[in-house]
Enzyme design. Sequence first.
Site, PDB file in Angstrom:
ATOM      1  CE  LYS A   1       4.788  64.337  12.604  1.00  0.00           C
ATOM      2  NZ  LYS A   1       5.812  63.430  12.051  1.00  0.00           N
TER       3      LYS A   1
HETATM    4  O1  LIG Z   1       4.579  64.634   9.472  1.00  0.00           O
HETATM    5  C1  LIG Z   1       4.485  63.428   9.166  1.00  0.00           C
HETATM    6  O2  LIG Z   1       5.211  62.936   8.334  1.00  0.00           O
HETATM    7  C2  LIG Z   1       3.377  62.662   9.759  1.00  0.00           C
HETATM    8  C3  LIG Z   1       2.239  63.371  10.065  1.00  0.00           C
HETATM    9  C4  LIG Z   1       1.056  62.678  10.398  1.00  0.00           C
HETATM   10  O3  LIG Z   1       0.004  63.267  10.583  1.00  0.00           O
HETATM   11  N1  LIG Z   1       1.105  61.318  10.466  1.00  0.00           N
HETATM   12  C5  LIG Z   1       2.238  60.599  10.210  1.00  0.00           C
HETATM   13  O4  LIG Z   1       2.177  59.363  10.255  1.00  0.00           O
HETATM   14  N2  LIG Z   1       3.407  61.266   9.923  1.00  0.00           N
HETATM   15  C6  LIG Z   1       4.672  60.528   9.722  1.00  0.00           C
HETATM   16  O5  LIG Z   1       4.549  59.754   8.529  1.00  0.00           O
HETATM   17  C7  LIG Z   1       5.150  58.462   8.687  1.00  0.00           C
HETATM   18  C8  LIG Z   1       4.091  57.402   8.531  1.00  0.00           C
HETATM   19  O6  LIG Z   1       4.676  56.131   8.513  1.00  0.00           O
HETATM   20  P1  LIG Z   1       3.862  54.802   8.075  1.00  0.00           P
HETATM   21  O7  LIG Z   1       2.628  54.779   8.907  1.00  0.00           O
HETATM   22  O8  LIG Z   1       4.807  53.703   8.412  1.00  0.00           O
HETATM   23  O9  LIG Z   1       3.571  54.913   6.621  1.00  0.00           O
HETATM   24  C9  LIG Z   1       5.809  58.482  10.069  1.00  0.00           C
HETATM   25  O10 LIG Z   1       7.155  58.912   9.896  1.00  0.00           O
HETATM   26  C10 LIG Z   1       5.034  59.536  10.838  1.00  0.00           C
HETATM   27  O11 LIG Z   1       5.836  60.167  11.812  1.00  0.00           O
END
Ligand SMILES: O=C(O)c1cc(=O)[nH]c(=O)n1[C@@H]1O[C@H](COP(=O)(O)O)[C@@H](O)[C@H]1O
Length: 273
Positions: free
Chosen positions: A95
């Site tokens: 990001k």
């Molecule tokens: O860019 C991302 O991957 C991201 C964007 C977003 O809007 N929301 C989001 O949760 N993420 C990433 O996606 C992953 C979600 O993880 P879980 O919630 O454990 O499935 C994490 O690494 C967050 O940093």
Amino acid sequence: MNFIDKLNAAWVRNDSLLCVGLDPDTARFPAHLQGRPDGIVEFCKAIIDATADLACAFKPQIAYFAALGAEDQLEAICRYLRDKYPHIPLVLDAKRGDIGATAHQYAREAFDRYGADAVTVNPYMGFDSVEPYMEWKDRGVIVLCRTSNAGGSDLQFLDVDGQPLYQHVARLVAEKWNKNGQCALVVGATFPEELAQVRAIVGDMPLLVPGIGAQGGDIEATVNSGRTASGTGMMINSSRAILYAQPQAGEDFAAAARRVARETRDAINRYRG
Ligand SMILES: O=C(O)c1cc(=O)[nH]c(=O)n1[C@@H]1O[C@H](COP(=O)(O)O)[C@@H](O)[C@H]1O
């Protein structure tokens, strides 16, 4: 093969829209990996091996490594992915967002140091902060659009000329920034209506869709809202729900992760049409 072609091939090869997120939280590791200097590498390798035939992408999140000064372990994991699973796109979730000269260094970090096929970037500082990544024409640039967190609405929902800001971002990327056809957008699974709006704006552009699993996004609504006419178009990410599938797991943690990854992949496929 460029990022978009690799992603298209992985969707078909593994019959999967599931992106396995690598967010290694050492506090949640099984006992035998706690305190080991190479614990993160061993944990991630086991998860990768257990899910590689079920995933369309792997997405390491850089903060989990940088916070511990464990970038060498991230390098080792990226090398492992490139060597053993070169057909599966490696998305570095960083990001990033900064002025051009600094962005160029971030791009070198993502694409040269870690060898990522794609990286997540923040559009807030505008095109000249994103353009440096596009010098690597065979790599993907995944721009935050409508993020999965509740606070995403603070700015992304602001009304700009009668439309929410995230829709401007979607249009800007699809119509102006995507000169080399290498862009994708991040849209959270927690907001299926907005996902449908973004899909309508950007045509077949790939979307990285986090928010199922630990964040509670609904798989059916996500797939119905975000799929393309060919039933693809998304990397639907799940991290914690797969990595820590069985809280008390010991050495069998990867088998538990595989079980949940397979269930998630299959649940997604039920609604692909
Ligand atoms: O860019 C991302 O991957 C991201 C964007 C977003 O809007 N929301 C989001 O949760 N993420 C990433 O996606 C992953 C979600 O993880 P879980 O919630 O454990 O499935 C994490 O690494 C967050 O940093």
